[in-house]
Design a protein around this motif. Structure first.
Motif, PDB file in Angstrom:
ATOM      1  N   UNK A   4      31.817   2.739  53.435  1.00  0.00           N
ATOM      2  CA  UNK A   4      32.188   1.560  52.708  1.00  0.00           C
ATOM      3  C   UNK A   4      33.084   1.518  51.730  1.00  0.00           C
ATOM      4  N   UNK A   5      32.664   2.545  51.042  1.00  0.00           N
ATOM      5  CA  UNK A   5      33.659   2.432  49.473  1.00  0.00           C
ATOM      6  C   UNK A   5      35.233   2.740  50.043  1.00  0.00           C
ATOM      7  N   UNK A   6      35.710   3.521  51.075  1.00  0.00           N
ATOM      8  CA  UNK A   6      36.764   3.894  51.442  1.00  0.00           C
ATOM      9  C   UNK A   6      37.388   2.245  51.935  1.00  0.00           C
ATOM     10  N   UNK A   7      36.489   1.705  52.610  1.00  0.00           N
ATOM     11  CA  UNK A   7      37.034   0.530  53.238  1.00  0.00           C
ATOM     12  C   UNK A   7      37.255  -0.561  52.194  1.00  0.00           C
ATOM     13  N   UNK A   8      36.585  -0.308  51.249  1.00  0.00           N
ATOM     14  CA  UNK A   8      37.026  -1.284  49.893  1.00  0.00           C
ATOM     15  C   UNK A   8      38.045  -0.650  49.273  1.00  0.00           C
ATOM     16  N   UNK A   9      38.346   0.456  49.093  1.00  0.00           N
ATOM     17  CA  UNK A   9      39.459   1.116  48.658  1.00  0.00           C
ATOM     18  C   UNK A   9      40.856   0.623  49.426  1.00  0.00           C
ATOM     19  N   UNK A  10      40.761   0.144  50.588  1.00  0.00           N
ATOM     20  CA  UNK A  10      41.977  -0.476  51.458  1.00  0.00           C
ATOM     21  C   UNK A  10      42.438  -1.504  50.649  1.00  0.00           C
ATOM     22  N   UNK A  11      41.732  -2.178  49.578  1.00  0.00           N
ATOM     23  CA  UNK A  11      42.424  -3.156  48.745  1.00  0.00           C
ATOM     24  C   UNK A  11      43.422  -3.179  48.170  1.00  0.00           C
ATOM     25  N   UNK A  12      43.622  -1.725  47.861  1.00  0.00           N
ATOM     26  CA  UNK A  12      44.748  -1.352  46.920  1.00  0.00           C
ATOM     27  C   UNK A  12      46.078  -1.089  47.875  1.00  0.00           C
ATOM     28  N   UNK A  13      46.230  -0.594  49.004  1.00  0.00           N
ATOM     29  CA  UNK A  13      47.651  -0.669  49.846  1.00  0.00           C
ATOM     30  C   UNK A  13      47.738  -1.799  50.365  1.00  0.00           C
ATOM     31  N   UNK A  14      46.777  -2.619  50.543  1.00  0.00           N
ATOM     32  CA  UNK A  14      46.927  -4.022  51.119  1.00  0.00           C
ATOM     33  C   UNK A  14      47.603  -5.047  50.030  1.00  0.00           C
ATOM     34  N   UNK A  15      46.955  -4.699  48.638  1.00  0.00           N
ATOM     35  CA  UNK A  15      47.621  -5.640  47.505  1.00  0.00           C
ATOM     36  C   UNK A  15      48.943  -5.183  47.444  1.00  0.00           C
ATOM     37  N   UNK A  16      49.408  -4.013  47.509  1.00  0.00           N
ATOM     38  CA  UNK A  16      50.782  -3.461  47.341  1.00  0.00           C
ATOM     39  C   UNK A  16      51.611  -4.339  48.466  1.00  0.00           C
ATOM     40  N   UNK A  17      51.057  -4.267  49.538  1.00  0.00           N
ATOM     41  CA  UNK A  17      51.965  -4.784  50.904  1.00  0.00           C
ATOM     42  C   UNK A  17      51.978  -6.386  50.330  1.00  0.00           C
ATOM     43  N   UNK A  75      56.668   3.745  47.391  1.00  0.00           N
ATOM     44  CA  UNK A  75      55.832   5.125  46.973  1.00  0.00           C
ATOM     45  C   UNK A  75      54.523   4.649  46.509  1.00  0.00           C
ATOM     46  N   UNK A  76      54.407   3.680  45.944  1.00  0.00           N
ATOM     47  CA  UNK A  76      52.694   3.098  45.546  1.00  0.00           C
ATOM     48  C   UNK A  76      51.952   2.924  46.819  1.00  0.00           C
ATOM     49  N   UNK A  77      52.637   2.223  47.897  1.00  0.00           N
ATOM     50  CA  UNK A  77      51.937   2.225  49.256  1.00  0.00           C
ATOM     51  C   UNK A  77      51.665   3.255  49.973  1.00  0.00           C
ATOM     52  N   UNK A  78      52.531   4.403  49.866  1.00  0.00           N
ATOM     53  CA  UNK A  78      52.367   5.563  50.673  1.00  0.00           C
ATOM     54  C   UNK A  78      51.037   6.423  49.794  1.00  0.00           C
ATOM     55  N   UNK A  79      51.221   6.511  48.436  1.00  0.00           N
ATOM     56  CA  UNK A  79      50.419   7.272  47.550  1.00  0.00           C
ATOM     57  C   UNK A  79      48.765   6.502  47.867  1.00  0.00           C
ATOM     58  N   UNK A  80      49.025   5.379  47.823  1.00  0.00           N
ATOM     59  CA  UNK A  80      47.651   4.635  47.907  1.00  0.00           C
ATOM     60  C   UNK A  80      46.842   4.616  49.171  1.00  0.00           C
ATOM     61  N   UNK A  81      47.610   4.649  50.442  1.00  0.00           N
ATOM     62  CA  UNK A  81      47.218   4.699  51.610  1.00  0.00           C
ATOM     63  C   UNK A  81      46.734   6.240  51.797  1.00  0.00           C
ATOM     64  N   UNK A  82      47.508   7.379  51.634  1.00  0.00           N
ATOM     65  CA  UNK A  82      46.991   8.596  51.658  1.00  0.00           C
ATOM     66  C   UNK A  82      45.827   8.908  51.091  1.00  0.00           C
ATOM     67  N   UNK A  83      45.878   8.179  49.689  1.00  0.00           N
ATOM     68  CA  UNK A  83      44.779   8.526  48.744  1.00  0.00           C
ATOM     69  C   UNK A  83      43.267   7.794  49.371  1.00  0.00           C
TER      70      UNK A  83
END
Length: 227
Positions: A180-193, A80-88
């Motif tokens: 660039x900021x959205x690319x940095x935000x990718x850290x969140x779903x990547x960290x969850x994985x 659920x955290x992965x889906x929410x962070x990815x969609x966000x």
């Protein structure tokens, strides 16, 4: 799963991407988003017709959803955290491009490399699904399907190639769409994985015969020669 159902799944996913991009953007006049959707259709179609001859049943298994019987509670939370962070992260991209402008836009070359990363991510994930009939979206022991350890193809390089492919697949679109900021935000779903991969391996070592030996044979989880 029948071909019409697979095609319907592709259409649904692309339409969902379109909704997440165009609604926050407030406009349909965004050529980069249209190119991204066209590329998504192409890579998903290639993935489907590449996987079907080897693992036709995989699509039916993956269509069962992200919450399933036999799935540990920790995986339900992490999925659920992965889906929410990815969609966000996807939704934030048009907000930054059209409203926030938090950082200068990537250059044309950087943007193009983002599209290449997206395609590369899909390619890696496709290779993983071609050889692994058990690549479902949840962590559980698939006893009814006689689950076994897969150590061929990309699984001989890293233990979680699906997760490896996800990294460029989530970073690339943000660069192509020029945030660039959205690319940095990718850290969140990547960290969850990354966290999920640790818990998943503990589960598989305990429940799946031969998995512990596999982890000794293939040393790296996500990134060859790194981790």
């Amino acid at each position: 799963m029948s071909i019409p159902k697979v095609v319907a799944g592709v259409v649904f996913n692309v339409a969902f991407y379109a909704l997440l991009l165009f609604v926050p953007a407030g406009t349909l006049h965004w050529w980069r988003a249209w190119v991204f959707l066209a590329v998504t259709v192409a890579v998903m179609a290639l993935a489907v017709f590449s996987i079907l001859p080897d693992n036709a049943d995989l699509f039916s298994q993956r269509a069962k959803g992200i919450i399933q019987k036999g799935q540990p509670l920790w995986d339900r939370v992490l999925v659920i955290l992965l889906v929410v962070s990815y969609v966000g992260q996807i939704v934030f991209t048009p907000l930054d491009v059209f409203r926030f402008h938090l950082l200068p836009k990537p250059s044309g070359l950087v943007s193009l490399s983002g599209l290449a990363l997206y395609v590369a991510g899909w390619w890696i994930m496709t290779l993983a699904m071609k050889v692994n009939p058990f690549a479902v979206p949840v962590v559980r022991l698939q006893e009814e399907r006689q689950q076994r350890v897969i150590d061929a193809g990309v699984y001989a390089v890293v233990r979680h190639p699906m997760y490896t492919g996800f990294v460029p697949m989530v970073v690339g679109p943000a660069l192509w769409l020029q945030s660039y900021v959205a690319a940095l935000l990718a850290i969140v779903p990547i960290a969850v994985l990354a966290v999920r991969s640790v818990f998943e391996e503990r589960f598989l070592k305990r429940e799946l015969r031969g998995y512990e030996a596999y982890t000794k044979k293939v040393r790296y989880r996500l990134i060859p020669f790194v981790w």
